[in-house]
Every structure is written in structure tokens, then in C-alpha cells.
Design a protein around this motif. Sequence first.
Motif, short mmCIF file in Angstrom:
data_model
loop_
_atom_site.label_atom_id
_atom_site.label_comp_id
_atom_site.label_asym_id
_atom_site.label_seq_id
_atom_site.Cartn_x
_atom_site.Cartn_y
_atom_site.Cartn_z
N GLN A 20 -82.54 -33.49 50.74
CA GLN A 20 -81.38 -33.91 51.53
C GLN A 20 -80.58 -35.04 50.87
OE1 GLN A 20 -83.11 -35.03 55.29
NE2 GLN A 20 -83.76 -32.94 55.79
N ARG A 21 -81.25 -35.86 50.05
CA ARG A 21 -80.59 -37.06 49.50
C ARG A 21 -80.79 -37.18 47.98
NH1 ARG A 21 -82.82 -41.49 53.79
NH2 ARG A 21 -81.34 -42.85 52.70
N PRO A 22 -80.47 -36.12 47.24
CA PRO A 22 -80.74 -36.14 45.79
C PRO A 22 -79.99 -37.23 45.04
CG PRO A 22 -79.33 -34.29 46.37
CD PRO A 22 -79.84 -34.85 47.66
N ASP A 23 -78.77 -37.55 45.46
CA ASP A 23 -78.00 -38.58 44.76
C ASP A 23 -78.68 -39.94 44.87
OD1 ASP A 23 -76.14 -36.71 44.02
OD2 ASP A 23 -74.68 -37.23 45.58
N GLU A 24 -79.28 -40.20 46.03
CA GLU A 24 -79.97 -41.48 46.21
C GLU A 24 -81.27 -41.52 45.41
OE1 GLU A 24 -79.63 -43.01 50.53
OE2 GLU A 24 -79.01 -40.91 50.62
N ILE A 25 -81.95 -40.39 45.31
CA ILE A 25 -83.16 -40.35 44.49
C ILE A 25 -82.80 -40.56 43.02
CG2 ILE A 25 -85.17 -39.00 43.81
CD1 ILE A 25 -85.17 -39.83 46.75
N LYS A 26 -81.71 -39.95 42.59
CA LYS A 26 -81.23 -40.14 41.22
C LYS A 26 -80.93 -41.61 40.97
CE LYS A 26 -77.47 -38.74 38.09
NZ LYS A 26 -76.24 -37.92 37.98
N ALA A 27 -80.27 -42.25 41.93
CA ALA A 27 -79.95 -43.68 41.81
C ALA A 27 -81.22 -44.52 41.78
CB ALA A 27 -79.06 -44.11 42.97
N PHE A 28 -82.19 -44.15 42.60
CA PHE A 28 -83.47 -44.87 42.62
C PHE A 28 -84.13 -44.85 41.24
CE2 PHE A 28 -88.03 -45.09 42.95
CZ PHE A 28 -88.27 -46.09 43.89
N VAL A 29 -84.19 -43.67 40.63
CA VAL A 29 -84.84 -43.52 39.32
C VAL A 29 -84.08 -44.30 38.25
CG1 VAL A 29 -85.36 -41.85 37.50
CG2 VAL A 29 -85.94 -41.33 39.89
N ALA A 30 -82.75 -44.26 38.30
CA ALA A 30 -81.94 -45.02 37.34
C ALA A 30 -82.21 -46.51 37.47
CB ALA A 30 -80.47 -44.71 37.54
N ALA A 31 -82.37 -46.98 38.71
CA ALA A 31 -82.64 -48.40 38.94
C ALA A 31 -84.01 -48.80 38.40
CB ALA A 31 -82.56 -48.70 40.44
N MET A 32 -85.00 -47.91 38.54
CA MET A 32 -86.32 -48.20 37.99
C MET A 32 -86.29 -48.29 36.47
SD MET A 32 -88.12 -48.75 40.60
CE MET A 32 -89.61 -49.04 39.65
N ALA A 33 -85.49 -47.45 35.84
CA ALA A 33 -85.34 -47.52 34.39
C ALA A 33 -84.73 -48.87 33.99
CB ALA A 33 -84.47 -46.37 33.89
N ASP A 34 -83.74 -49.32 34.75
CA ASP A 34 -83.13 -50.62 34.48
C ASP A 34 -84.13 -51.75 34.68
OD1 ASP A 34 -80.71 -49.48 33.90
OD2 ASP A 34 -79.73 -50.09 35.77
N ALA A 35 -84.97 -51.62 35.70
CA ALA A 35 -85.96 -52.66 35.99
C ALA A 35 -86.92 -52.83 34.82
CB ALA A 35 -86.72 -52.31 37.26
N MET A 36 -87.36 -51.71 34.24
CA MET A 36 -88.28 -51.80 33.11
C MET A 36 -87.61 -52.41 31.89
SD MET A 36 -91.02 -50.96 34.47
CE MET A 36 -91.99 -51.13 32.96
N ASN A 37 -86.35 -52.11 31.68
CA ASN A 37 -85.61 -52.73 30.57
C ASN A 37 -85.48 -54.23 30.80
OD1 ASN A 37 -85.23 -50.32 29.21
ND2 ASN A 37 -83.24 -49.91 30.14
#
Length: 339
Positions: free
Chosen positions: A235-252
Motif C-alpha cells: 500500500q505504501r511502496p514510496d514510503e518504504i523506498k524512502a525508508f530504505v534510502a534514509a537507512m543508506a544515508d544513516a550508514m554513510n
Amino acid sequence: MKKWMHVLLSATLLLGVTACGGGGNEDSSAASNGSQQEQQTKEPLKVTLPTWTGYGPLFIAKEKGFFEKHGVDVELSIIEGLAERKQALAGGKLDGMATALDVQTTLASSGVPMEVVWILDDSYGGDGILVKNDINSAADLKGKQVAFEFGSTSHLLLLSALKQAGLTDKDVEMVQMSAGDAGAAFTAGKVDAAVTWEPWLSKGANANGKVLLTTKDLPGIIVDTVGFRKEIVDQRPDEIKAFVAAMADAMNYWKENEQDAVSIMAKGLNIDEKEFTGTASGLKFFNLDENKKSFGTADNKGPIYQSTQNDIDFYLEQKIIDSAPSAEEIINPTFVQGL
């Protein structure tokens, strides 16, 4: 005494489009205001976790505004008990959970379809079994009181250790407790052994006990992940995509700003920085590149699929689960591959 910590962290996400200055017509202004209201009232993604160092990067993404940057509001809560977290997910009160991969498989098999979208870490010494000094091998656990959380990662670790000794959990006196409570019970001298994680491994070893074995001895068993209920992903794929992108930023961010990142994660987990750094050494954290390697591609699946299948097979063999979801049902590489 059992302690349940419920820490609720929430932030309001402002995604509204700023209305144009003089010259804008009423229709466009009204449309803009309507868009703002819709975005501001959107439900946040509600993600829960227990107190564990491996889940620290979630707090970097929250504190540094990476979730907001990518257009998603995320509400983090700490709930220590696995049963309570599962119940909240099954009841639709939560959207996702940071937990070990094997827990995602047990959820899926119990009628709560989950999809793993991000890998946080692989335990390499961070989890283990505490024992009294007269216990020198897994075989010596026979007939002993062992505290651990049934149906959890700790259960899997114990079963793996006992299996090597030709035993099962039926050969020990099982005491149901969360991992933290198990460590505390052992330190207080109330049980013969406990399956737990740091800092309890160190605390227990300093309290007339010792660490019998850790995930260094049984690597690849415990992989920490973030998964969401399938209906939320659908139902909310765009938000899941944003979540994953944010986690990648967090690790950087962690890589480039280590001290600040550690301070944020320790504060979010309500532990001191020394404790955080001490436990983090027992984990191998995954950045985006490592996530991509573990997820693999559609034509060449990565090792996370085999780890998932191993968990499914193990729990089936132990009759902890009755049905077997496929690894492909649990692992969703779409979002990592899309970055």
C-alpha cells in the motif's frame, strides 16, 4: 524484576507545497493547502525494536532528518518483549519491526506476512550463552535451567548449540524470559544459564559466570533486519523506498561522523556510549553496498536467501512453526536494488 521500556520517538513531517506569493489564484492556493493537509495528516510508518546495539542506525536516520529528507515520517518505539512486538504487529498497531531474520520467518509462518527490506547487521560475537563456571560444554547444559525467549533468536542460538551436542531444548529446563531479563536473572544467580546478548554477556561473565559460546563460534545464524507487514509494503511502496534510502544515508553518516553517530545511537537506545561501542564490536554492520551484495539480483540471489531458508528449515525441524513460507516471500530486494 522484569522491565519493559516503551520509548516513543515521533516527529512531524512537513511535506506541504509552499503557496506562491502575490498573483496566485484561489483555486491553486486551495489545492496547495489541500495537499499540505493531506500530507501532514498521513500516518507515520510505525517501527518497533528492542534495546539492541544493532538497531542504532534507525536513530541516526531519525535524528539527522534522513527520513524527512526522503519524504517519510517514521515513528520509532522500543518494546522489549518479542511476544508484545508480535502481538502489536499482528493487530496492525505497528507497521514494521527491526528484528532478527529468523523472527521475520516465524511471523510469516504465523499469518503475519513480513517483507525484509533492509539488513542492519550480522552478529559476530554479540550474542551468546552465559553459564555457571562448572558448565564447560553444551552437553553439560543437560538438566540445567536455561533462561531465554521462546521462539526468538535466542532460541535458535540455543537449539544450534544443543544440536551440536546431540541434545534439544527438551533436554534442558527452559525458563521463558526476554534476552535482557535472562541476562539479569543469570547475573543475579537465579538460573544456571542464559541466552542473551551484550552487555549482559560481559556482566554475567563478571558475576561468577562465563560465556560458553557466542556467534563467533556459530557465525551467520543471527542477522538483524528491518521488515514491514506485506500489506504496508503493497500500500505504501514510496514510503518504504524512502525508508530504505534514509537507512543508506544513516550508514554513510556513521562512517563519516563516527563520534556524533555513536552519541545519537546510544542516546536513542538509552544506553551509555561506552556500552554501545563495546557491543558494536560484536556486530558487522551493513551499508548500502553490502545490502546489495546480500540481497543480490533477480538472476543471482544473494546469501540472505539461503540464511532465510536455513531459518525456515530449522524451525520446521524443531516443530516451532507448522507451515513453511518461501524465502522469496520474506525477502524483498526491490528497494535496495532501486538505489
